[in-house]
Design an enzyme around this catalytic site. Structure first.
Site, PDB file in Angstrom:
ATOM      1  CB  SER A 140      -1.091  -0.180   1.200  1.00  0.00           C
ATOM      2  OG  SER A 140      -1.460   1.256   1.646  1.00  0.00           O
ATOM      3  CE1 TYR A 153      -3.997  -2.002   5.205  1.00  0.00           C
ATOM      4  CE2 TYR A 153      -3.209   0.259   4.557  1.00  0.00           C
ATOM      5  CZ  TYR A 153      -3.346  -1.098   4.165  1.00  0.00           C
ATOM      6  OH  TYR A 153      -4.228  -1.292   2.337  1.00  0.00           O
TER       7      TYR A 153
HETATM    8  N1  LIG Z   1      -8.578  -0.167  -2.763  1.00  0.00           N
HETATM    9  C1  LIG Z   1      -7.716   0.469  -1.777  1.00  0.00           C
HETATM   10  O1  LIG Z   1      -7.812   1.164  -2.388  1.00  0.00           O
HETATM   11  C2  LIG Z   1      -6.402  -0.044  -1.609  1.00  0.00           C
HETATM   12  C3  LIG Z   1      -5.203   0.745  -1.575  1.00  0.00           C
HETATM   13  C4  LIG Z   1      -3.914   0.257  -1.067  1.00  0.00           C
HETATM   14  C5  LIG Z   1      -3.711  -0.852  -0.584  1.00  0.00           C
HETATM   15  N2  LIG Z   1      -4.591  -2.120  -0.736  1.00  0.00           N
HETATM   16  C6  LIG Z   1      -4.339  -3.180  -0.985  1.00  0.00           C
HETATM   17  O2  LIG Z   1      -5.005  -3.820  -1.306  1.00  0.00           O
HETATM   18  C7  LIG Z   1      -5.314  -5.442  -0.690  1.00  0.00           C
HETATM   19  C8  LIG Z   1      -6.049  -5.454  -1.597  1.00  0.00           C
HETATM   20  O3  LIG Z   1      -7.382  -4.488  -1.706  1.00  0.00           O
HETATM   21  P1  LIG Z   1      -9.241  -4.115  -1.706  1.00  0.00           P
HETATM   22  O4  LIG Z   1      -9.407  -3.095  -1.271  1.00  0.00           O
HETATM   23  O5  LIG Z   1      -9.884  -5.485  -2.979  1.00  0.00           O
HETATM   24  O6  LIG Z   1      -9.662  -5.886  -0.666  1.00  0.00           O
HETATM   25  P2  LIG Z   1     -11.035  -6.045  -0.045  1.00  0.00           P
HETATM   26  O7  LIG Z   1     -12.344  -5.300  -1.623  1.00  0.00           O
HETATM   27  O8  LIG Z   1     -11.175  -5.781   1.058  1.00  0.00           O
HETATM   28  O9  LIG Z   1     -10.593  -7.277  -0.594  1.00  0.00           O
HETATM   29  C9  LIG Z   1     -10.262  -8.214  -0.002  1.00  0.00           C
HETATM   30  C10 LIG Z   1     -10.147  -9.908  -1.021  1.00  0.00           C
HETATM   31  O10 LIG Z   1      -9.726 -10.504   0.550  1.00  0.00           O
HETATM   32  C11 LIG Z   1      -9.923 -11.702   0.797  1.00  0.00           C
HETATM   33  N3  LIG Z   1      -9.827 -11.815   2.325  1.00  0.00           N
HETATM   34  C12 LIG Z   1      -9.961 -11.337   2.929  1.00  0.00           C
HETATM   35  N4  LIG Z   1      -9.317 -11.876   4.172  1.00  0.00           N
HETATM   36  C13 LIG Z   1      -9.105 -13.368   3.512  1.00  0.00           C
HETATM   37  C14 LIG Z   1      -8.251 -14.660   3.785  1.00  0.00           C
HETATM   38  N5  LIG Z   1      -7.908 -14.381   5.794  1.00  0.00           N
HETATM   39  N6  LIG Z   1      -7.784 -15.245   3.663  1.00  0.00           N
HETATM   40  C15 LIG Z   1      -8.351 -15.292   2.597  1.00  0.00           C
HETATM   41  N7  LIG Z   1      -8.939 -14.538   1.667  1.00  0.00           N
HETATM   42  C16 LIG Z   1      -9.392 -13.134   2.205  1.00  0.00           C
HETATM   43  C17 LIG Z   1     -11.200 -11.340   0.890  1.00  0.00           C
HETATM   44  O11 LIG Z   1     -12.770 -12.593   0.562  1.00  0.00           O
HETATM   45  P3  LIG Z   1     -13.054 -12.666   1.384  1.00  0.00           P
HETATM   46  O12 LIG Z   1     -14.124 -11.886   2.802  1.00  0.00           O
HETATM   47  O13 LIG Z   1     -14.379 -13.526   1.258  1.00  0.00           O
HETATM   48  O14 LIG Z   1     -12.922 -13.389   2.579  1.00  0.00           O
HETATM   49  C18 LIG Z   1     -11.905 -10.284  -0.538  1.00  0.00           C
HETATM   50  O15 LIG Z   1     -12.024 -10.733  -1.716  1.00  0.00           O
HETATM   51  C19 LIG Z   1      -5.484  -5.411   0.306  1.00  0.00           C
HETATM   52  O16 LIG Z   1      -4.554  -6.008   0.342  1.00  0.00           O
HETATM   53  C20 LIG Z   1      -5.258  -3.532   0.730  1.00  0.00           C
HETATM   54  O17 LIG Z   1      -4.489  -3.699   1.775  1.00  0.00           O
HETATM   55  C21 LIG Z   1      -6.197  -1.641  -1.076  1.00  0.00           C
END
Ligand SMILES: NC(=O)c1ccc[n+]([C@@H]2O[C@H](COP(=O)([O-])OP(=O)(O)OC[C@H]3O[C@@H](n4cnc5c(N)ncnc54)[C@H](OP(=O)(O)O)[C@@H]3O)[C@@H](O)[C@H]2O)c1
Length: 249
Positions: A140, A153
């Site tokens: 991130s 985080y």
């Molecule tokens: N979106 C942003 O703006 C942003 C910015 C910086 C970094 N990130 C990083 O990018 C990554 C994805 O972010 P996102 O926003 O796309 O997240 P998200 O929409 O919350 O999706 C997270 C995914 O991970 C799965 N998951 C969560 N815990 C899990 C576990 N213990 N085992 C297996 N699957 C798990 C969830 O599915 P289930 O609930 O079905 O398990 C979901 O498919 C993360 O690492 C986040 O920190 C995102």
């Protein structure tokens, strides 16, 4: 150079959000791709939606923080190998230092950092068998710059960026590259309420040179690049995809 035909891939956290976008792009580039998440029904729905777009993927449900060996073995059984592993799972706890107890801090580190190490260690024997293994973590911009009230985080993602460098140095001799992608602010489903907040719109206009949130699909080309032959000599980097947010003074 960006063709992934014949490659096999697993994307943890691939059922929705940025993980799903990356999985979709890997599959569209030719990789036989498996997505993981805890919610099997959600994974199945994602699989059917992609199938409707002519993209076939496999699913391996389970909690990757607890069951990495079984999940990775299930993915390998479906695809026959593992050339590319994208670990996109990451959770956030925005409580500040006054509110968060050390054991809660440790729990978030366990999900966002220790689990990444466990996934990498478990996947290593498979990735080593690949002619060009690719391990890609999702960190991130919190690994580069901090917002107040987000210690766990920020520490976890900073640690993950350091782990990327450490494994890149250790595993290069195995013809295996280890890199990370650092997303900025992306308007995923999880962030929809924030992206719609007018108070944050003013912040975005000032702080992000492109003056908008990232569209989820805009993360995918970075994943395809790092997974592809085009990135054969790229090792140990964190590729920031943030519309310029972290380079602006
Ligand atoms: N979106 C942003 O703006 C942003 C910015 C910086 C970094 N990130 C990083 O990018 C990554 C994805 O972010 P996102 O926003 O796309 O997240 P998200 O929409 O919350 O999706 C997270 C995914 O991970 C799965 N998951 C969560 N815990 C899990 C576990 N213990 N085992 C297996 N699957 C798990 C969830 O599915 P289930 O609930 O079905 O398990 C979901 O498919 C993360 O690492 C986040 O920190 C995102």
């Amino acid at each position: 150079m960006f063709d992934l035909s014949g490659k096999t891939a697993l994307v943890t956290g691939g059922g929705r959000g940025l993980g799903l976008e990356m999985a979709k792009a890997l599959a569209a580039a030719g990789a036989w791709t498996v997505i993981n998440g805890r919610n099997g029904q959600g994974l199945e729905e994602a699989r059917k939606r992609l199938q409707g777009d002519g993209i076939e993927i496999g699913i391996a449900a389970g909690d990757i923080t607890r069951d990495a060996p079984a999940i990775i073995a299930a993915a390998v059984e479906k695809t026959g190998g593992l050339d590319i592993l994208i670990h996109a799972v990451g959770e956030r706890d925005r409580r500040g230092t006054e509110a968060m107890e050390p054991h809660e801090f440790a729990a978030l580190l366990n999900t966002d950092l220790t689990a990444a190490y466990a996934v990498a260690k478990t996947a290593l024997p498979y990735l080593r068998r690949s002619v060009a293994g690719r391990l890609i973590f999702v960190t991130s911009i919190a690994a580069l710059a901090a917002r107040a009230g987000d210690p766990a985080y920020t520490a976890a993602k900073g640690g993950l960026a350091a782990l990327t460098r450490s494994l890149a140095v250790e595993l290069g001799a195995d013809n295996l590259t280890v890199n990370a992608i650092a997303p900025g602010w992306f308007a995923t489903e999880t962030n929809a309420h924030l992206a719609a907040d007018p108070a944050l719109k003013a912040f975005v206009d000032i702080r992000i040179p492109l003056k908008r949130w990232g569209r989820p699909e805009e993360i995918a080309p970075a994943a395809v690049f790092l997974a592809s032959p085009a990135a054969s000599f790229v090792n140990g980097i964190t590729l920031t995809v943030d519309g310029g947010m972290t380079v602006q003074m």
